[in-house]
Motif scaffolding. Structure first.
Motif: not given
Lengths: 303, 414
Positions: B140-150, B177-181, B199-200
């Motif tokens: 689905g759509r989720f906060l991208a796990p890039v960096g801490k604050q994001n 991002g919308t995709g797979v986590y 992968a989004v």
């Protein structure tokens, strides 16, 4: 050569012989009280550890990733329930990714299900009433009757997950009950001293303790559950204490003592810092010791 | 009648005398049986009282419904610094619906409402909760796990806004991002580690005013991919440290010097690969016994954005040239916050970023933050910031934020 071989073999056999019995169940609990009772009931068949410490506010435990590693390997997750752990438990259970201890799993043990809960709010409940527990007061372990219920609940759960240990768990639960019963007889005189004595408590965490000991809580330092004391509330509380003759303020070690000392200075009361859980003070490493300490300290204070 | 009474009394006395003459062993057996019966009755009574006829908490199986309001005030001395120029505004309302879908999945829906964006899907993901090997999968759509604050909702930040490096590299509201986590927790070295792969559909939102010859996701290599490795250590009972690394890559539409008409379609962008790598560290201290009143957090992040020219540029003479970023950019922030009382925190942040929106000119900002929590469910922040763009002078900003949450108690962010 053959002599060395025999020696090595003998040492290996000896090492195996002295190896302690392999723990059957890994138990993780939210509070040290539950962990201690789990150890008492499980004996050598369980390894139990607690997420929270006895000198820590159980409402505000941090969901540290290191706890996730413990929960990921757990067979049993036993927690107080009634939303006491709502601020951190979901993050840890999600992080652990362990279906055995998720809601619906065989190892998910909401201990409150075995407890006759008090202080269940009636009527409409909202946050204007403070950090209210809509399902009732969760601090039930401070009544030994509930200590027994916890032991028997854990006996049932351990037996379900490890049937081979059924008789051990039952024997241990009985032994725990006997120890608690003997301790209750020993502190009966202290209970008589406490009965009906007016006291002030910081938080509603002492309500079950009051039910058991008979102490009369005439007021709380908190104006509402979880809300820090305000000057106007303290002014009213001081009047209440003078009117009722309350001479003891009971509080946990994790609250601000300065505020309690201020109220004590205005009323001549004594501030009594009591550990609410096992390990809340050095040397109080088991449930019976905790109860004994709290009761004897309170009995001495109300004299 | 009188004789009958005497007979009964004599009979009773006789019975009592007989009982008194029983051997001690028989009496002991009787007492033991009575005690056992008594214990059994007590157990039954306890079982009855301990398990009252409980009503299910949620007989209609409704999801948890909660809402967060995020209100902003901008009292900056030289006018509002908000995008819409407002002095007071509702930055966002967020409505969350969360529940177990079935024994295998949980559903989380976060809808955002704002004047600027209307109603939009903040996050909406299905989480597989019954995977083996400590795996977690989301779709689905989720906060991208890039960096801490994001990975933190904007209203849950310790500051009013994201750091500038996050705003400039990932977006003002952070990156989704919308995709797979897919994530896995492991500890081969004895401490907590987690690897998160995603992968989004694309990195960032599709720009409305830029169109390339083909969509960014035409090829699988054009999707957005990210990886994050978290490492966590308990330094003591009260202190802990997290050091993590992230990387994300994908292609984005970047502007051309002018648009061209290709088969009746305006093309004014080229697809260029953009990669962001980063390192973040967080130190936390909170003594267990006095944790209600004292805590400290020190956090820092460094990111570098790597921009690659698209293929076939520079173009043949006469065709528009590439006008997107042709250099790499770096940025970082350091933030610290100390708890001075049960409800009051003071903090400060220093930002530095080579601003991609200003061709890499250095943007620096220093800010002080005062936070007051009336309760766990409301937060008030006052922030003073001095922001400078090298060569263009500085701006002083005074920001206020009030946020509140209603509905079921949510876990405290860690």
């Amino acid at each position: 050569m053959s002599r060395n071989f025999l020696l090595t073999l003998s040492l290996a056999v000896a090492a195996l012989a002295v190896r302690p019995a392999e723990a059957q169940l890994r138990v993780v609990t939210s509070t040290p009280d539950l962990a201690d009772i789990a150890r008492q009931v499980g004996g050598t068949r369980v390894v139990a550890r607690s997420i929270g410490q006895g000198y820590q506010d159980p409402h505000f435990i941090e969901a540290k990733p290191s706890f996730v590693l413990d929960l990921a390997k757990a067979d049993v997750w036993a927690f107080v329930g009634l939303d006491l752990e709502i601020g951190w438990m979901p993050l840890l259970l999600d992080g652990a990714r362990n279906p055995k201890i998720r809601p619906g799993g065989a190892g998910y043990v909401d201990v409150s299900k075995a407890i006759p809960v008090i202080d269940i709010p009636t009527g409409n409940v909202d946050r204007s009433q403070g950090d209210v527990h809509a399902l009732g007061n969760p601090h039930y372990w401070l009544d030994p009757a509930n200590g027994r219920r916890i032991a028997w609940l854990l006996r049932d759960k351990f037996t379900q997950l490890d049937p081979a240990g059924a008789s051990t768990y039952t024997d241990n639960a009985k032994a725990f009950e006997a120890r608690l019963g003997a301790a209750e007889q020993a502190w009966a005189a202290d209970l008589a001293k406490i009965k009906a004595k007016p006291v002030v408590a910081w938080h509603t965490s002492w309500r079950y303790f009051a039910v058991y000991t008979g102490m009369n809580i005439v007021g709380f330092m908190e104006p509402k559950p979880g809300v820090p004391p305000s000057p106007s509330h303290l002014a009213g509380l001081i009047q209440t204490m003078k009117r009722t003759g309350a001479k003891v303020i009971v509080m946990e070690p994790f609250y601000d003592r300065k505020t309690a000392d201020f109220v004590a200075s205005k009323t001549g009361a004594k501030v009594l810092v009591l550990p609410p859980s096992v390990g809340g003070r050095k040397g109080l490493d088991d449930y019976v010791s905790l109860m004994k300490y709290d009761i004897t300290q309170l009995a001495a204070a109300v004299q | 009648m009188r004789s009958l009474t005497i007979t009964v009394v004599v009979a009773l006395l006789g019975t009592q005398q007989a009982a008194a003459q029983r051997p001690d062993s028989l009496r002991a057996d009787s007492i033991a049986r009575a005690r056992a019966d008594s214990i059994r009755i007590v157990r039954e009574l306890e079982a009855m009282t301990a398990r009252p006829a409980q009503q299910p908490r949620n007989p209609r199986l409704l999801p948890d419904i909660s809402a967060v309001g995020d209100l902003i005030g901008d009292l900056s001395p030289k006018g509002s610094t908000q995008e819409d120029g407002s002095r007071f505004g509702v930055r966002e309302l967020e409505l969350a619906l969360q529940a177990a879908v079935d024994p295998y999945f949980r559903g989380d829906l976060f809808l955002g409402f704002s004047d600027a964006e209307g109603v939009h899907i903040e996050q909406a993901f299905l989480t597989a909760t019954a995977l083996p090997w400590r795996l977690e999968a989301r779709l689905g759509r989720f906060l991208a796990p890039v960096g801490k604050q994001n990975t933190t909702h904007r209203h849950d930040l310790h500051t009013v806004e994201h750091s500038y490096v996050v705003q400039r590299f990932l977006g003002e509201e952070g990156l989704k991002g919308t995709g797979v986590y897919l994530a896995r927790v492991f500890s081969p070295l004895g401490f907590y580690q987690e690897l998160i792969l995603t992968a989004v559909d694309r990195i960032g939102e599709a720009p409305e005013d830029l169109a390339a010859v083909e969509p960014a996701n035409e090829n699988l290599s054009g999707l957005g991919y990210s990886a994050r490795l978290r490492n966590y250590w308990d330094l003591s009972e009260a202190a802990n440290f997290e050091l993590s690394a992230s990387a994300m890559t994908g292609v984005r539409e970047q502007p051309l010097t002018q648009g061209v008409d290709l088969d009746d379609q305006l093309v004014n962008a080229a697809l260029a690969r953009q990669t962001t790598v980063g390192l973040d560290a967080t130190f936390r201290w909170r003594p267990l016994e006095q944790g209600l009143y004292r805590s400290f957090i020190l956090q820092g992040e460094f990111m570098r954005q790597l921009n690659r020219d698209p293929e076939n540029f520079p173009p043949p003479l006469g065709l528009p040239d590439y006008a997107g970023p042709r250099r790499d950019f770096s940025g970082a922030y350091v933030f610290a916050r100390y708890q001075v009382s049960r409800r009051t925190f003071i903090g400060g942040r220093y930002d530095w970023v080579q601003d991609p929106e200003a061709e890499g000119v250095s943007l620096t900002a220093g800010s002080g933050v005062l936070t007051f929590f009336p309760s766990e469910f409301s937060k008030l922040i006052a922030s003073v910031e001095r922001r400078s763009l090298k060569g263009f002078g500085g701006t002083t900003r005074l920001l206020l934020q009030a946020s509140f949450a209603i509905g079921p108690h949510k876990p405290h962010p860690f």
